[in-house]
Structure formats: C-alpha cells, structure tokens
Design an enzyme around this catalytic site. Structure first.
Site, PDB file in Angstrom:
ATOM      1  N   TYR A 135      35.344  55.054  29.470  1.00  0.00           N
ATOM      2  CA  TYR A 135      36.340  55.008  28.490  1.00  0.00           C
ATOM      3  C   TYR A 135      37.534  55.811  28.720  1.00  0.00           C
ATOM      4  O   TYR A 135      38.513  55.646  28.178  1.00  0.00           O
ATOM      5  CB  TYR A 135      35.763  55.339  27.061  1.00  0.00           C
ATOM      6  CG  TYR A 135      34.764  54.386  26.328  1.00  0.00           C
ATOM      7  CD1 TYR A 135      34.514  53.293  27.217  1.00  0.00           C
ATOM      8  CD2 TYR A 135      34.236  54.582  25.262  1.00  0.00           C
ATOM      9  CE1 TYR A 135      33.737  52.522  26.572  1.00  0.00           C
ATOM     10  CE2 TYR A 135      33.393  53.726  24.560  1.00  0.00           C
ATOM     11  CZ  TYR A 135      32.946  52.628  25.207  1.00  0.00           C
ATOM     12  OH  TYR A 135      32.202  51.822  24.653  1.00  0.00           O
ATOM     13  N   ASP A 217      19.346  48.100  29.934  1.00  0.00           N
ATOM     14  CA  ASP A 217      18.890  46.895  29.495  1.00  0.00           C
ATOM     15  C   ASP A 217      17.524  46.861  28.904  1.00  0.00           C
ATOM     16  O   ASP A 217      17.413  46.325  27.912  1.00  0.00           O
ATOM     17  CB  ASP A 217      19.059  45.740  30.616  1.00  0.00           C
ATOM     18  CG  ASP A 217      18.282  46.246  31.958  1.00  0.00           C
ATOM     19  OD1 ASP A 217      18.079  47.479  32.020  1.00  0.00           O
ATOM     20  OD2 ASP A 217      18.507  45.468  33.084  1.00  0.00           O
ATOM     21  N   ASP A 241      27.503  53.911  22.909  1.00  0.00           N
ATOM     22  CA  ASP A 241      28.047  53.345  21.864  1.00  0.00           C
ATOM     23  C   ASP A 241      27.484  52.187  21.390  1.00  0.00           C
ATOM     24  O   ASP A 241      27.339  51.779  20.306  1.00  0.00           O
ATOM     25  CB  ASP A 241      29.466  52.966  22.575  1.00  0.00           C
ATOM     26  CG  ASP A 241      30.544  52.278  21.559  1.00  0.00           C
ATOM     27  OD1 ASP A 241      30.385  52.294  20.527  1.00  0.00           O
ATOM     28  OD2 ASP A 241      31.552  51.804  22.133  1.00  0.00           O
TER      29      ASP A 241
END
Ligand code: NAD
Length: 351
Positions: A135, A217, A241
């Site tokens: 980010y 995952d 997030d």
C-alpha cells in the site's frame, strides 16, 4: 491519562457519547477533550484533520473515535474527503499496529451466516501491520509498455518493520491464549519469506507463546472452515486488510466489533470497525457496543488496566445475556432498545 475524543460524523456523536459515559463511570482520573475529525471538520475548518485536532491528538495518550464520512462530502476533492482525516491521523501518529478482535458472543450465534457449532464462542484477534507493505511501497504507478498500459506496485517490508509488529503480536498473545499464527506467502514472495524468518527470530524472546505459520490462501480457507483453531493472527497490511474483514463477518454483527491502532509506545486510536451509518444517523437507534468495547481495548492496551477492561467487557456480556438488543442484532423475543438505553444498560451492569 489524557483522552482525545473525536465523535466524527453520522452516528459517531451518538455512539461516542455512550462510550464516554462508560469511561466516566469507571472512577478513574481521565482528562478528556473533544475535537473535530472528518466531515464535521471540513464544514467547520475546511479540512478533515485540522491543526487544533492534530495538537490534541498528539498531546493525548489515547484517542476515541466514532466514525467519519457521509454522502454530503463525497463530491469534494480527494484531499478534503472525511476519510483523508482518518488516514491523516493514523499516519501522523505512526499507528502501525491494527488490532481487530472478532468475537462471537454465544447469545448472538444466530447472527453469523456460518453454522452455530462452527462459530459459537469464536474469539480471534487479528493483528495487521498498517503503515507498510504494497500500500505504501515505491515505485508504484501506471506506465506505457509495448503499446499498452501497465500498472505496478511494490511489496516491501524492512526487518525492523516486521520485528516491531512481531513484538506487538507476541505480547498480545501472551495476554490471551499464547498461540500466534503468522500469515505469509513465503512460497512465492521473497518479501514474506523475510517476514517468516524475522517472526521466527522474534519468537525466541517469547518461549511461552506457540508460533505457527500459514500461507495466506490456506488462512482464508481455514477462517471459514474451522475459525476456532486461531487465537492471535499476525500479518502484513494487504493480507490483513482482507483477512480481518473476513474474520469480522464470521460474527455477522458489525455493530459489535471494536478496533485499536497502536504506535510503538502503545499510544492508540480506538474506534468501532463500522462506518458512520448515515442511513440511521440521528435516530437514536445505532448500536454503541462496538465503541464501548473499543474503550475496553483502550483500557487494556494503552493504560494497562486489564481489570477495568474486563469489567467493561463483562458488563457488555451481561447486557446481551439480559436480552437487550439494538435493531442490528435484534431477534424475536428480545428486548429492543435504542442507543441511549443500551448505554444505560451497560452502566447498570457496571454498577
Ligand atoms: P457503515 O459501516 O457505515 O454501514 C453499513 C451498514 O451497517 C448500514 O446499514 C448501517 O446502518 C449499519 N451499521 C453500521 N454501524 C452500525 C451500528 N453501530 N449500529 C447499527 N447499525 C450499524 O458502512 P457504509 O454504509 O459503507 O459507509 C457509510 C460511511 O461511513 C461512508 O461515508 C464511509 O466512507 C464511512 N466509513 C467510515 C469508516 C470509519 O470512520 N472508520 C469505516 C467505514 C466506512
């Protein structure tokens, strides 16, 4: 103990008023001062994070925030939008550690979309690094290559950034079930190989905490398959997030979820995980419990007052067990109450 209170927009002022009443009922010596952040600050000072608020926030030990935002400000230039105030204060105070518990109280087990036996009694704490990762990494942008547009971002973490969030996570695990799961994607990304290596190094200082690792995952799958296997999870900004939103939805009730964002000295910004709910603002029906539970996090993480934190959390449990429900968590047969009545019920349970 100095607390800066930023009620913000929408339901913000209604829910923070109840959280402030809870703080005042604890018989502790707090100095509290109110400031403007978000849309209300744009209206009054033409900026979402005014200098007066910055000075108050910098001088405080902890900040209690309601929520910011609303349609009336959506058309403004980006730097004047309420959400910019929120990003501004997080960055200004270097709040790098975001703590989001996902707790499902047994009384609210039906609010989840998952089977009650999978989620009843769920109590996970997700710790997300908040100021690094893809980010913020450079270079980033868009460019032309071979006659087409290419978008690019950079995933980057330094050893020191990983180490400081690691310490926060291990210390939080020590205060809970002493199990920490670090989430990465080390099979593909070098940056997260470093993440795993540094977490293992940090773990040497915390022999009482069991450290495990999981690829992101698999973590996303395990969170819906068997979420109760987790105690504390720690991960980077982007994975955090996504996983923290996934975990919060296991509980099904956004009005119940608190959060904390901490700096290196445990100064913190405490706020509910939900937004300003403009659709119900001003009607006295918003659920104040996420904000009241944020106060409990403030007592625990900034002020080290574990006993008082538990007092507030137990009062909330008692109120739920007593059948009090705001509209968002209401089920037939329960006692439907508004924001202030819910605050009154928590105060009565505290007493
Ligand atoms: P939201 O969380 O405000 O509302 C989503 C839904 O949940 C709405 O139906 C709302 O009525 C309900 N809800 C939320 N909190 C509740 C509570 N305490 N009690 C009862 N019901 C509650 O999300 P949104 O509608 O997407 O966003 C509204 C505004 O809030 C936008 O301007 C957005 O940018 C802003 N926002 C702010 C924050 C923040 O301040 N941290 C976070 C998210 C969204």
């Amino acid at each position: 103990m100095k607390i800066c209170v930023l009620p913000g927009d929408g339901i913000g002022p209604e829910i923070t008023a109840e959280a402030v009443r809870v703080l005042q009922a604890l018989d502790l010596r707090f100095e509290m001062e109110e400031g403007l952040l978000g849309g209300c600050a744009v209206d009054a000072c033409d900026t979402p994070y005014p200098e007066a608020t910055r000075n108050l926030a910098r001088a405080a030990d902890a900040i209690l925030l309601g929520a910011v935002g609303g349609q009336q400000w959506d058309g403004l230039p980006r730097e004047k939008r309420p959400e910019r105030g929120l990003l501004g204060i997080r960055k200004d105070l270097n709040l790098f550690a975001n703590l989001r518990p996902a707790i499902l109280y047994p009384e609210l087990a039906n609010a989840s979309t998952l089977k009650p036996e999978v989620v009843a009694g769920l109590d996970i704490l997700i710790i997300r690094e908040l100021t690094g990762d893809i980010y913020f990494g450079q270079p980033r942008g868009l460019r032309e290559e071979n006659g087409e547009r290419v978008g690019f971002n950079t995933m980057v973490y330094s050893e020191s950034e990983i180490r400081r969030i690691g310490h926060v996570a291990f210390q939080a695990a020590q205060k809970r079930g002493r199990k920490l799961c670090s989430v990465d994607k080390m099979n593909v990304l070098e940056c997260t190989q470093l993440w795993r290596d540094v977490m293992i190094e940090v773990s040497k200082a915390y022999p009482d905490v069991e450290l495990t690792h999981m690829l992101v995952d698999n973590a996303a799958m395990q969170l819906v398959k068997a979420p109760k296997q987790f105690d504390v999870m720690v991960t980077g900004n982007m994975f955090g997030d996504i996983l923290s939103d996934e975990a919060s939805m296991l509980t099904g009730s956004i009005g119940m979820l608190p959060s904390a964002s901490l700096d290196e000295k445990n100064k913190g910004l405490y706020e509910p995980s939900h937004g300003s709910a403009p659709d119900i603002a001003g009607r006295g029906i918003a659920n104040p419990l996420a904000t009241i539970l944020s106060v409990a996090m403030m007592l625990r993480y900034t002020f080290g007052l574990e006993e008082q934190a538990l007092r507030v959390e137990n009062a909330v449990k008692k109120v739920l067990a007593g059948g009090y429900r705001t509209g968002d968590i209401y089920e037939r047969g329960m006692l439907k109450v508004g924001t202030k009545e819910m605050g009154d019920a928590v105060l009565a349970a505290l007493a």
